[in-house]
Write a protein that holds these residues in place. Structure first.
Motif, PDB file in Angstrom:
ATOM      1  N   LEU A   1       1.156  -1.384  -0.156  1.00  0.00           N
ATOM      2  CA  LEU A   1       0.028   0.117   0.051  1.00  0.00           C
ATOM      3  C   LEU A   1       1.045   0.887   0.068  1.00  0.00           C
ATOM      4  N   PRO A   2       0.188   2.401  -0.249  1.00  0.00           N
ATOM      5  CA  PRO A   2       1.223   3.011  -0.672  1.00  0.00           C
ATOM      6  C   PRO A   2       1.999   4.101   0.584  1.00  0.00           C
ATOM      7  N   GLY A   3       3.402   3.968   0.454  1.00  0.00           N
ATOM      8  CA  GLY A   3       3.972   4.619   1.324  1.00  0.00           C
ATOM      9  C   GLY A   3       4.073   6.279   1.750  1.00  0.00           C
ATOM     10  N   GLU A   4       4.009   6.933   0.982  1.00  0.00           N
ATOM     11  CA  GLU A   4       3.569   8.473   0.380  1.00  0.00           C
ATOM     12  C   GLU A   4       2.526   7.778  -1.231  1.00  0.00           C
ATOM     13  N   ALA A   5       2.175   9.823  -0.815  1.00  0.00           N
ATOM     14  CA  ALA A   5       1.057   9.540  -2.099  1.00  0.00           C
ATOM     15  C   ALA A   5       2.026  10.208  -3.439  1.00  0.00           C
ATOM     16  N   CYS A   6       3.019  10.471  -2.832  1.00  0.00           N
ATOM     17  CA  CYS A   6       3.337  11.425  -3.832  1.00  0.00           C
ATOM     18  C   CYS A   6       3.845  10.344  -4.921  1.00  0.00           C
ATOM     19  N   GLN A   7       4.417   9.266  -5.096  1.00  0.00           N
ATOM     20  CA  GLN A   7       5.554   8.379  -5.854  1.00  0.00           C
ATOM     21  C   GLN A   7       4.187   8.170  -7.343  1.00  0.00           C
ATOM     22  N   GLY A   8       2.493   8.184  -6.819  1.00  0.00           N
ATOM     23  CA  GLY A   8       1.885   8.309  -8.026  1.00  0.00           C
ATOM     24  C   GLY A   8       2.221   9.249  -8.967  1.00  0.00           C
ATOM     25  N   ILE A   9       2.172  10.301  -8.795  1.00  0.00           N
ATOM     26  CA  ILE A   9       2.636  11.660 -10.104  1.00  0.00           C
ATOM     27  C   ILE A   9       3.696  11.645 -10.621  1.00  0.00           C
ATOM     28  N   TYR A  10       4.824  10.637  -9.924  1.00  0.00           N
ATOM     29  CA  TYR A  10       6.146  10.099 -10.282  1.00  0.00           C
ATOM     30  C   TYR A  10       5.610   9.918 -11.091  1.00  0.00           C
ATOM     31  N   LEU A  11       5.108   8.445 -11.103  1.00  0.00           N
ATOM     32  CA  LEU A  11       4.504   7.500 -11.966  1.00  0.00           C
ATOM     33  C   LEU A  11       3.895   7.620 -13.328  1.00  0.00           C
ATOM     34  N   ASN A  12       3.781   9.053 -13.031  1.00  0.00           N
ATOM     35  CA  ASN A  12       2.307   9.192 -14.283  1.00  0.00           C
ATOM     36  C   ASN A  12       3.137  11.249 -14.627  1.00  0.00           C
ATOM     37  N   TYR A  13       4.882  11.138 -14.035  1.00  0.00           N
ATOM     38  CA  TYR A  13       5.296  12.342 -14.929  1.00  0.00           C
ATOM     39  C   TYR A  13       5.149  12.172 -16.661  1.00  0.00           C
TER      40      TYR A  13
ATOM     41  N   THR B   1      15.384  10.738 -11.085  1.00  0.00           N
ATOM     42  CA  THR B   1      16.625   9.615 -11.299  1.00  0.00           C
ATOM     43  C   THR B   1      16.566   8.566 -11.474  1.00  0.00           C
ATOM     44  N   GLN B   2      15.518   8.164 -10.032  1.00  0.00           N
ATOM     45  CA  GLN B   2      15.777   7.026  -9.376  1.00  0.00           C
ATOM     46  C   GLN B   2      14.668   6.181 -10.213  1.00  0.00           C
ATOM     47  N   HIS B   3      13.188   6.361 -10.476  1.00  0.00           N
ATOM     48  CA  HIS B   3      13.091   6.063 -11.765  1.00  0.00           C
ATOM     49  C   HIS B   3      13.513   5.932 -13.392  1.00  0.00           C
ATOM     50  N   THR B   4      14.066   6.146 -13.303  1.00  0.00           N
ATOM     51  CA  THR B   4      14.359   5.857 -14.988  1.00  0.00           C
ATOM     52  C   THR B   4      15.809   4.959 -14.543  1.00  0.00           C
TER      53      THR B   4
ATOM     54  N   ASP C   1      13.432   6.512 -19.941  1.00  0.00           N
ATOM     55  CA  ASP C   1      14.162   7.634 -20.080  1.00  0.00           C
ATOM     56  C   ASP C   1      12.757   8.878 -19.485  1.00  0.00           C
ATOM     57  N   LEU C   2      13.348   9.235 -18.459  1.00  0.00           N
ATOM     58  CA  LEU C   2      12.582  10.109 -17.916  1.00  0.00           C
ATOM     59  C   LEU C   2      12.659  11.716 -18.126  1.00  0.00           C
ATOM     60  N   SER C   3      14.118  12.165 -18.624  1.00  0.00           N
ATOM     61  CA  SER C   3      14.281  13.696 -19.228  1.00  0.00           C
ATOM     62  C   SER C   3      13.359  13.847 -20.135  1.00  0.00           C
TER      63      SER C   3
ATOM     64  N   ASN D   1      13.381  17.667 -22.372  1.00  0.00           N
ATOM     65  CA  ASN D   1      13.226  17.198 -23.601  1.00  0.00           C
ATOM     66  C   ASN D   1      12.591  18.650 -23.974  1.00  0.00           C
ATOM     67  N   ASP D   2      13.695  19.821 -23.616  1.00  0.00           N
ATOM     68  CA  ASP D   2      13.527  21.522 -23.936  1.00  0.00           C
ATOM     69  C   ASP D   2      14.034  22.373 -24.896  1.00  0.00           C
ATOM     70  N   ASN D   3      12.888  22.086 -26.319  1.00  0.00           N
ATOM     71  CA  ASN D   3      13.826  21.937 -27.422  1.00  0.00           C
ATOM     72  C   ASN D   3      14.870  21.401 -27.497  1.00  0.00           C
ATOM     73  N   GLY D   4      15.253  20.792 -27.187  1.00  0.00           N
ATOM     74  CA  GLY D   4      16.600  20.249 -27.658  1.00  0.00           C
ATOM     75  C   GLY D   4      17.246  19.992 -26.449  1.00  0.00           C
ATOM     76  N   GLU D   5      16.692  20.135 -25.258  1.00  0.00           N
ATOM     77  CA  GLU D   5      18.033  19.993 -24.002  1.00  0.00           C
ATOM     78  C   GLU D   5      17.234  19.343 -23.626  1.00  0.00           C
ATOM     79  N   LYS D   6      18.152  18.544 -23.109  1.00  0.00           N
ATOM     80  CA  LYS D   6      17.776  17.303 -22.471  1.00  0.00           C
ATOM     81  C   LYS D   6      17.683  16.884 -20.934  1.00  0.00           C
ATOM     82  N   PHE D   7      16.827  16.763 -19.876  1.00  0.00           N
ATOM     83  CA  PHE D   7      17.771  16.901 -18.130  1.00  0.00           C
ATOM     84  C   PHE D   7      17.091  16.182 -17.694  1.00  0.00           C
ATOM     85  N   ILE D   8      16.759  15.841 -16.625  1.00  0.00           N
ATOM     86  CA  ILE D   8      15.989  15.254 -15.564  1.00  0.00           C
ATOM     87  C   ILE D   8      15.652  16.857 -14.769  1.00  0.00           C
ATOM     88  N   PRO D   9      14.020  16.652 -14.333  1.00  0.00           N
ATOM     89  CA  PRO D   9      14.118  17.817 -13.976  1.00  0.00           C
ATOM     90  C   PRO D   9      14.188  17.664 -12.428  1.00  0.00           C
TER      91      PRO D   9
END
Ligand code: GAP
Length: 461
Positions: free
Chosen positions: A173-185, A304-307, A313-315, A317-325
């Motif tokens: 069962l979820p230990g914290e609710a926020c993981q659902g947000i990372y999974l749907n990013y 980074t962990q979920h990647t 790849d959860l980076s 792409n901001d107009n060609g600039e790639k990063f993990i937010p």
């Protein structure tokens, strides 16, 4: 303005009031009650929903770059490995050697004024525990003879879909609710095409196997969190973090909590990946100041962990600039905020003739019932005519209809549950097509034409 100050209020009395008036009940009460779980009763669910509505409006509806979400509670078990919960989500627990009662060692040390928390290693916590053992007593039998402190994992396991084997991987069962947000990013990026920075907001349940659930709704094993996660470019975190802090503080003031009962507390011991963390604390009657919301700068840890664990790849792409937010999080416990709101609003005053009046001074938008419709008598057509008004107003507002006991007693009952307006239909109403509208806080009364009621309340509710 409240008459009672925090020091005049007793949590025990508020807990009894919450039960008596149908706000909160102990879970499974007829079986003796299940520790750490509570049910919201008929008035409680209205108040809880109104708090949620206010939060959703402020964090989703009024923000063009925030998106709402409602994710499933069950998730692939690897989520909790990636997040660090299976290995590191624990509290230091010790057991009384005489009666086997379990205590949370960091909380016992805190009570002695010693800075300790769940992020310390077993070795660090045991050193402090050993130095202070004689001052810590078992809550049940009073003994100071405890085992060593051990890390106790708080995740709650389930056997979802496991019908046969004894050894299969548990689903948590979820230990914290926020993981659902990372999974749907990624889903949100691909479907909504947001520009960075953007936020995702969600209200969701969380479950923790708390060693000693305590203080009513404050520390429970099942609770709800209202979270926002704000995704920013790396290192573009500072300004947004300050903006988020200001907005969250203001939201509590708008909810009716007084600024004297709120304070900030910055974390001294940060988890290894966080770059800053603050709590908003509320001054609860009897319990004192404690956390109601955490505001955390989590850097790029989560994505980074979920990647790494998912291989996707959860980076961004901001107009060609790639990063993990990077992620700036706000996480509020709804049960704690419910308790803060109820505590703040709980009031008593002495009125004419020395009578004590209990009144729940909730903000109008939070009141469970907005208008009570009261026929002076059940006879002579008064009840039927008043009921017609109830039917009309309840199309728009949560109303109640009460026709037993004297009008004075009915007013008091509505004051106690925080109903801002009572409306009485009497014998004159039949002649002048008007009703008496009485206000909760001032008890002032005015006569309003029935045909003008909708406009009257449209300006007030
Ligand atoms: N995702 C971050 C997170 O879960 P947290 O500080 O563990 O952070 C956030 O929890 C909020 O959830 C807290 O500020 C508190 O209001 C609420 N909360 C945490 N544990 C709770 C419990 N056992 N019972 C009730 N509310 C709890």
């Amino acid at each position: 303005m409240n008459n009672l100050k925090v020091k005049d209020k007793k949590m025990e009395e508020i807990v009894a009031f919450a039960k008596e008036k149908g706000f909160v009940f102990q879970s499974s009460e007829i079986y003796g009650g299940l520790a750490g779980a509570y049910d919201f009763g008929p008035l409680g669910v209205e108040l809880l929903n109104n708090i949620k509505k206010s939060w959703w409006k402020a964090n989703v509806q009024k923000k063009p770059n925030y998106y709402g979400l409602d994710s499933a509670m069950f998730k692939d078990p690897r989520v909790w490995d990636a997040s660090g919960h299976t290995s590191g989500f624990s509290d230091p627990m010790a057991e009384c050697k005489k009666c086997n009662t379990r205590i949370r060692v960091d909380k016992e040390l805190e009570k002695l004024g010693i800075s300790a928390d769940e992020k310390m290693s077993e070795e660090e916590i045991n050193k402090l525990f050993d130095e202070n053992r004689d001052k810590i007593k078992c809550h049940k039998c009073g003994s100071s003879d405890f085992s060593e402190a051990k890390a106790f994992n708080l995740l709650v396991k389930s056997n979802l879909g496991d019908f046969t084997s004894k050894e299969s991987t548990p689903v948590y069962l979820p230990g914290e609710a926020c993981q659902g947000i990372y999974l749907n990013y990624k889903n949100i990026v691909d479907s909504m095409h947001p520009k960075i920075p953007f936020g995702v907001a969600q209200i969701g349940k969380a479950f923790r196997n708390e060693i000693s659930p305590r203080n009513f709704l404050f520390r429970t094993r099942e609770f709800e969190q209202a979270d926002t996660q704000f995704f920013v470019k790396p290192n573009e975190n500072k300004e947004a973090f300050e903006r988020i802090k200001r907005e969250r503080w203001q939201w509590y003031l708008d909810l009716g909590l007084s600024k004297d009962n709120l304070k900030w507390s910055q974390h001294e011991n940060l988890v290894f990946y966080a770059s800053d963390a603050w709590d908003i604390e509320y001054n609860f009657p009897t319990y004192g100041f404690d956390e109601i919301e955490g505001i955390h700068d989590r850097t790029n840890y989560d994505l980074t962990q979920h990647t790494k664990f998912s291989g996707i790849d959860l980076s961004f792409n901001d107009n060609g600039e790639k990063f993990i937010p990077w992620i700036l999080e706000t996480s509020m416990g709804l049960g704690r905020v419910f308790l803060a709101v109820l505590s703040e609003a709980y009031d008593k005053e002495v009125i004419g003739g020395g009578e004590e009046r209990k009144v729940l001074r909730l903000k109008i938008e939070l009141a469970p019932v907005k208008i009570a419709i009261l026929p002076l008598m059940k006879k002579d057509g008064l009840r039927e005519n008043a009921f017609e008004i109830f039917e009309k107003l309840s199309e728009k507002y949560n109303c109640t209809f009460a026709d037993t006991a004297s009008v004075g007693k009915r007013y008091r009952k509505q004051d106690e549950i925080g109903t801002p307006f009572c409306l009485t239909y009497d014998y004159d109403s039949k002649e002048d097509d008007s009703v008496t509208v009485r206000k909760r806080d001032s008890m002032a009364q005015e006569r309003i034409k029935i045909k003008d009621l909708e406009q009257y309340f449209a300006n007030k509710l």
